[in-house]
Design an enzyme around this catalytic site. Structure first.
Site, PDB file in Angstrom:
ATOM      1  N   LYS A   1      19.108  -4.515  -8.730  1.00  0.00           N
ATOM      2  CA  LYS A   1      18.155  -3.902  -9.653  1.00  0.00           C
ATOM      3  C   LYS A   1      18.870  -3.363 -10.886  1.00  0.00           C
ATOM      4  O   LYS A   1      18.351  -3.456 -12.011  1.00  0.00           O
ATOM      5  CB  LYS A   1      17.384  -2.780  -8.965  1.00  0.00           C
ATOM      6  CG  LYS A   1      16.302  -2.189  -9.868  1.00  0.00           C
ATOM      7  CD  LYS A   1      15.421  -1.181  -9.161  1.00  0.00           C
ATOM      8  CE  LYS A   1      14.328  -0.694 -10.117  1.00  0.00           C
ATOM      9  NZ  LYS A   1      13.440   0.305  -9.485  1.00  0.00           N
TER      10      LYS A   1
ATOM     11  N   GLU B   1      16.946   6.777 -19.276  1.00  0.00           N
ATOM     12  CA  GLU B   1      17.905   6.768 -18.172  1.00  0.00           C
ATOM     13  C   GLU B   1      19.123   5.909 -18.487  1.00  0.00           C
ATOM     14  O   GLU B   1      19.825   5.477 -17.582  1.00  0.00           O
ATOM     15  CB  GLU B   1      17.213   6.267 -16.898  1.00  0.00           C
ATOM     16  CG  GLU B   1      16.138   7.212 -16.387  1.00  0.00           C
ATOM     17  CD  GLU B   1      15.346   6.659 -15.211  1.00  0.00           C
ATOM     18  OE1 GLU B   1      15.465   7.204 -14.093  1.00  0.00           O
ATOM     19  OE2 GLU B   1      14.608   5.678 -15.414  1.00  0.00           O
TER      20      GLU B   1
ATOM     21  N   ASN C   1      16.003  -3.412 -19.839  1.00  0.00           N
ATOM     22  CA  ASN C   1      15.711  -2.109 -20.423  1.00  0.00           C
ATOM     23  C   ASN C   1      16.299  -1.907 -21.818  1.00  0.00           C
ATOM     24  O   ASN C   1      15.557  -1.588 -22.747  1.00  0.00           O
ATOM     25  CB  ASN C   1      16.160  -0.998 -19.464  1.00  0.00           C
ATOM     26  CG  ASN C   1      15.116  -0.707 -18.407  1.00  0.00           C
ATOM     27  OD1 ASN C   1      14.039  -0.226 -18.684  1.00  0.00           O
ATOM     28  ND2 ASN C   1      15.443  -1.015 -17.166  1.00  0.00           N
TER      29      ASN C   1
END
Length: 327
Positions: free
Chosen positions: A212, A294, A220
Site C-alpha cells: 500500500k 500525510e 498521492n
C-alpha cells in the site's frame, strides 16, 4: 468486544462507525455491544461538554445536526444515524478502539487516553503511510496489542459528519505489535468482516503495508502536486517518474528485508489508478482544503529510510519536499 470506540469523524471513521452501528442494531450476536465516537479534535477532553455544538448544516437537502451523521451508501441510499459520543467511562471500559485519524495524529491521540485504557485491549490503527508505531510510547507498546487496518474502500467526506461510500473495496488487518492472541484476532476479524466485508487477517501484515505504501508513494503525491484525478497518472507523461519512484521504494524495502517486485508494482499502481480513475486522492483533498497531509509518512518515510540505509531516494525526496511546500 462489547465496548467499541471509533476515534475520528472523517470519511473512514464514519464509514466504520456506520457499518458497526448497523451491525449492532440489526445482528443478534452483537446487540449487547456498545459503540461510541471520539472526535479527533476532542481526544483531550472527554467530558459531556466535549460534545460538538449542534450547528445545523444542509447537504443534498438533508438537514442534520452534529448529534447525527449522514451516510450515503454505494447504492446511493442515504442513512442517518445517531452519534454516541465517548465519555471518560466509555474509554475506561473500551475493549476495542479503532483510530481512523491521520498518521501524524496517532501518537498524540493515543497518548491523550493511554492512562484511561485497560491493559491488553485491541487497538487498531487505520491510516495511510508507515512509521507511526515507532512514535508510540513504550508504555503503550508494552501493555496493548496494536493492529494495522488497510482498506481499499473509497469514501468521501463532503461536509462535517456527512460521507459517501464511493467505492466498495476490501480490508486487510494484522498484528503490528504485541502478543499474538488467537481469540482476540478471530473476534476482531469476525466483527469487522460481518460489519463491512471482505476483511482478511494476515499473519504478516508488514508486506501488505509496504504494498500500500508503494501505491501511495506514486498516486498521492503526483495527484496532489499536479492537481489531477487518480486515473490521470496513467498518462504517458508520468511513466518515467512512476518508474523511478517505485525503483526507490523497492530498494528501500529490500534494505528493510521486504521483497517487492518492481514489475508487479507497476501493474498494481496502474490498475489501482484505473479502478479509482475519477477519485481524488486523500492527499490531493488535503492540499486542496489546506489541511496537513500525510506526506511525512509516505514519501517522507522512504526518504528517512534511504538516509538510514545510505540509499539515494531523489525522486521520493522530491515528492516529499514538493508536497510539504504545498501544505
Amino acid at each position: 468486544m462489547k465496548n467499541i470506540i471509533i476515534v475520528g469523524q472523517g470519511a473512514i471513521g464514519l464509514l466504520w462507525y456506520h457499518h458497526i452501528l448497523q451491525l449492532i442494531n440489526n445482528h443478534g450476536d452483537y446487540n449487547e455491544a456498545r459503540l461510541h465516537l471520539l472526535p479527533s479534535k476532542r481526544i483531550d477532553s472527554t467530558s459531556p461538554s466535549a460534545k460538538p455544538r449542534s450547528n445545523k448544516t444542509s447537504t443534498n437537502q438533508i438537514t442534520m445536526s452534529y448529534d447525527q451523521y449522514s451516510f450515503t451508501d454505494h447504492n446511493g441510499l442515504v442513512h442517518q444515524g445517531k452519534i454516541n459520543y465517548a465519555q471518560t467511562e466509555d474509554i475506561e471500559q473500551a475493549d476495542l478502539i479503532i483510530f481512523c485519524v491521520k498518521a501524524f495524529q496517532i501518537s498524540l491521540a493515543l497518548d491523550n487516553i493511554a492512562n484511561k485504557l485497560k491493559s491488553n485491549i485491541t487497538i487498531v490503527l487505520a491510516h495511510n503511510g508507515m512509521g507511526t508505531l515507532s512514535e508510540l510510547s513504550q508504555n503503550i507498546i508494552k501493555h496493548q496489542n496494536i493492529y494495522a487496518l488497510l482498506t481499499t474502500h473509497g469514501c468521501l467526506r463532503s461536509a462535517p459528519f456527512t460521507v459517501t461510500h464511493t467505492g466498495v473495496g476490501s480490508t486487510d488487518i494484522g498484528l503490528l505489535s504485541g502478543v499474538p492472541n488467537l481469540a482476540q484476532q478471530e473476534s476482531l476479524t469476525k466483527l469487522l468482516n460481518t460489519a463491512l466485508p471482505q476483511v482478511t487477517f494476515h499473519q504478516e501484515i508488514n508486506k501488505k503495508q509496504w504494498l500500500k505504501l508503494a501505491i501511495n508513494c506514486v498516486i498521492n503525491p503526483l495527484t496532489a502536486i499536479n492537481d489531477i484525478s487518480n486515473g490521470e497518472i496513467n498518462n504517458a507523461e508520468y511513466s518515467s517518474t512512476i518508474l523511478i519512484l517505485l525503483e526507490e521504494v523497492v530498494a528501500v524495502a529490500d534494505a528493510e528485508k521486504v521483497n517487492l517486485d518492481l514489475a508487479d508494482l507497476k501493474i498494481i499502481v496502474k490498475n489501482v489508478a484505473q479502478a479509482t480513475a475519477k477519485n481524488s486522492s486523500s492527499m490531493r483533498c488535503d492540499i486542496t482544503e489546506k489541511r496537513t497531509s500525510e506526506i511525512d509518512y509516505i514519501n517522507g518515510y522512504i526518504h528517512r529510510l534511504g538516509i538510514k540505509h545510505k540509499l539515494a531516494t531523489p525522486e521520493n525526496t522530491k515528492m516529499w519536499q514538493a508536497v510539504s511546500a504545498l501544505s
